[in-house]
Design an enzyme around this catalytic site. Structure first.
Site, PDB file in Angstrom:
ATOM      1  N   ASP A 296     -31.196  -0.324 -35.270  1.00  0.00           N
ATOM      2  CA  ASP A 296     -31.769   0.914 -34.724  1.00  0.00           C
ATOM      3  C   ASP A 296     -31.749   2.090 -35.700  1.00  0.00           C
ATOM      4  OD1 ASP A 296     -32.080  -0.539 -32.428  1.00  0.00           O
ATOM      5  OD2 ASP A 296     -30.472   0.448 -31.317  1.00  0.00           O
TER       6      ASP A 296
ATOM      7  N   ALA B 194     -33.268  -5.091 -25.772  1.00  0.00           N
ATOM      8  CA  ALA B 194     -34.083  -5.214 -26.982  1.00  0.00           C
ATOM      9  C   ALA B 194     -35.018  -6.396 -26.817  1.00  0.00           C
ATOM     10  CB  ALA B 194     -33.196  -5.401 -28.211  1.00  0.00           C
TER      11      ALA B 194
ATOM     12  N   THR C 209     -26.090  -2.815 -34.266  1.00  0.00           N
ATOM     13  CA  THR C 209     -26.903  -1.722 -33.735  1.00  0.00           C
ATOM     14  C   THR C 209     -27.243  -0.721 -34.833  1.00  0.00           C
ATOM     15  OG1 THR C 209     -25.995  -1.937 -31.508  1.00  0.00           O
ATOM     16  CG2 THR C 209     -26.915   0.198 -32.097  1.00  0.00           C
TER      17      THR C 209
ATOM     18  N   PRO D  84     -25.482  -4.629 -26.784  1.00  0.00           N
ATOM     19  CA  PRO D  84     -25.049  -5.683 -25.857  1.00  0.00           C
ATOM     20  C   PRO D  84     -23.772  -6.412 -26.262  1.00  0.00           C
ATOM     21  CG  PRO D  84     -27.416  -5.785 -26.200  1.00  0.00           C
ATOM     22  CD  PRO D  84     -26.893  -4.790 -27.189  1.00  0.00           C
TER      23      PRO D  84
ATOM     24  N   ARG E 178     -27.797  16.422 -30.403  1.00  0.00           N
ATOM     25  CA  ARG E 178     -28.999  17.193 -30.720  1.00  0.00           C
ATOM     26  C   ARG E 178     -29.516  17.836 -29.436  1.00  0.00           C
ATOM     27  NH1 ARG E 178     -29.386  12.311 -32.933  1.00  0.00           N
ATOM     28  NH2 ARG E 178     -31.047  11.580 -31.545  1.00  0.00           N
TER      29      ARG E 178
ATOM     30  N   GLU F 174      -2.703  27.414 -20.386  1.00  0.00           N
ATOM     31  CA  GLU F 174      -1.756  28.304 -19.712  1.00  0.00           C
ATOM     32  C   GLU F 174      -1.555  29.600 -20.492  1.00  0.00           C
ATOM     33  OE1 GLU F 174      -0.157  24.032 -19.100  1.00  0.00           O
ATOM     34  OE2 GLU F 174      -1.313  25.156 -20.592  1.00  0.00           O
TER      35      GLU F 174
ATOM     36  N   GLU G  65     -22.118   3.416 -27.829  1.00  0.00           N
ATOM     37  CA  GLU G  65     -23.517   3.023 -27.683  1.00  0.00           C
ATOM     38  C   GLU G  65     -23.760   1.772 -28.525  1.00  0.00           C
ATOM     39  OE1 GLU G  65     -26.434   6.335 -27.484  1.00  0.00           O
ATOM     40  OE2 GLU G  65     -24.755   7.581 -28.154  1.00  0.00           O
TER      41      GLU G  65
ATOM     42  N   HIS H 262      -3.171  26.659 -25.778  1.00  0.00           N
ATOM     43  CA  HIS H 262      -3.215  25.907 -24.528  1.00  0.00           C
ATOM     44  C   HIS H 262      -3.782  26.776 -23.421  1.00  0.00           C
ATOM     45  CE1 HIS H 262       0.118  22.812 -25.783  1.00  0.00           C
ATOM     46  NE2 HIS H 262      -0.923  22.819 -26.587  1.00  0.00           N
TER      47      HIS H 262
ATOM     48  N   CYS I 284       3.494  21.738 -20.788  1.00  0.00           N
ATOM     49  CA  CYS I 284       4.374  21.124 -21.782  1.00  0.00           C
ATOM     50  C   CYS I 284       5.745  21.787 -21.744  1.00  0.00           C
ATOM     51  CB  CYS I 284       3.758  21.204 -23.171  1.00  0.00           C
ATOM     52  SG  CYS I 284       3.440  22.885 -23.760  1.00  0.00           S
TER      53      CYS I 284
END
Length: 365
Positions: free
Chosen positions: A201, A162, A197, A297, A208, A52, A294, A50, A75
């Site tokens: 696509d 599209a 999609t 629509p 990347r 802290e 992503e 963590h 915590c």
């Protein structure tokens, strides 16, 4: 320096590891002595150590009598590591300035109570609004069982995502906006699309960009397990974790074929279209706190309509499509974004010829 300025620095530090610390929140911590930062920490990849713990280790004996600036309540429960509240007490800090109380029922004010019981001054709320935004994925996971969702869509100047059904895939945004999208992806634990999609696509859904080595979970909402076996998602599933969320009635044979290519399949609910909230809760059970959608629509409009899109990034290109196409968002989703009672518009940006508008969903107090 003031408390606000040190907290700003702690918040900026915490944002460095967004997308890397699930299932834990990415917390920033500073140890300050005499207006000098003597220790700094951010939750490590994988969620431990963590923030802290790391900041106190760096400060060493200089933590005694110092002020700790934390973006989230420390915590107070014993998990894989001792409580951070106990570590702060043991280190002898005199004062703790914290942005936000933790919504996790295992903490929820108990960390602050432990500090006060030890005679440490505790100030809560400095930078609270910003911290709530940074930690919204953690908050939603422990209160609603789901991760936060950032919805990203791109549209032409005349509003289309599209072309017609048989048109080739549109290259809507330019290089600068596309590089920025890679950064957005890296700030999340998972990248999600609908199977429509994925088919249309054939995306990779990977990060990347030079200097970024994240491998977010790739999620396809695929009730009938229709993800093509020759898709790039299937071809790379052995290297990049990939999950198809399907209905309970999806064909077992098709599931086996996806498994053979390294794609995990999780079945939910009944036959037919998946329930988005149930799908997100399934991701929450896996420890996912931040999802970058992503999904196109249909998924995008459904997320907004259901109040599940916590941030919306809408990129608009300079050029129009100039012919009939598929609207980036349905009319009711656009109306929801314009409704100040549901969404607040934040600061936009320009990425070369492309412009970004951003909305945040209003959260309950």
């Amino acid at each position: 320096m003031s408390d606000a300025r040190f907290m700003d620095a702690a918040l900026a530090l915490g944002r460095r590891n967004l997308g890397l610390t699930a299932p834990n929140p990415s917390v920033g911590a500073l140890i300050v002595r005499g207006d000098v930062v003597v220790g700094a920490g951010v939750t490590a990849p994988g969620g431990r150590p963590h923030a802290e713990t790391l900041a106190l280790a760096e400060a060493g004996e200089l933590a005694r009598g110092a002020t700790a600036y934390l973006t989230l309540e420390p915590c107070s429960h014993h998990g894989r590591t001792p409580p951070c509240a106990e570590a702060l007490v043991a280190a002898g800090v005199a004062r703790v300035v914290c942005a936000l109380e933790d919504s996790d029922s295992r903490v929820a004010g108990q960390g602050f109570a432990r500090l006060r019981a030890a005679g440490i001054e505790v100030v809560v709320g400095v930078g609270g609004r910003e911290a709530r935004r940074d930690h919204v994925g953690h908050i939603l996971r422990v209160t609603e069982g789901r991760p936060m969702v950032t919805l990203k869509l791109a549209r032409t100047a005349d509003g289309f995502a599209a072309g017609d059904e048989h048109d080739p895939r549109l290259a809507i945004t330019g290089e600068i906006a596309n590089r920025r999208t890679q950064t957005f992806r890296a700030l999340h634990d998972a990248i999600m699309v609908g199977v429509g999609t994925a088919i249309a696509d054939d995306p990779l859904l990977t990060v990347r960009q030079i200097g970024l080595d994240q491998k977010p979970l790739r999620v396809v909402l695929d009730s009938g397990v229709h993800l093509p076996l020759d898709s790039r998602l299937c071809a790379t599933a052995e290297t990049y974790p990939t999950l198809a969320i399907a209905s309970a009635q999806a064909p077992a044979e098709r599931e086996a074929e996806l498994h053979a290519r390294g794609v995990e399949v999780e079945r939910l609910g009944a036959e037919g279209r998946l329930d988005l909230r149930e799908a997100l809760r399934a991701l929450g059970r896996r420890g996912v706190t931040r999802v970058f959608s992503e999904g196109g629509p249909m998924v995008g409009s459904a997320l907004i309509r259901a109040g599940l899109a916590d941030e919306v990034f809408l990129l608009t290109a300079e050029k129009p499509l100039g012919r009939p196409g598929r609207a980036a968002l349905e009319a009711d989703a656009l109306a929801a974004l314009a409704d100040g009672g549901r969404y607040l518009e934040g600061a936009g940006a320009n990425y070369g010829p492309d412009s970004l508008r951003r909305w945040e969903r209003r959260l309950n107090p």
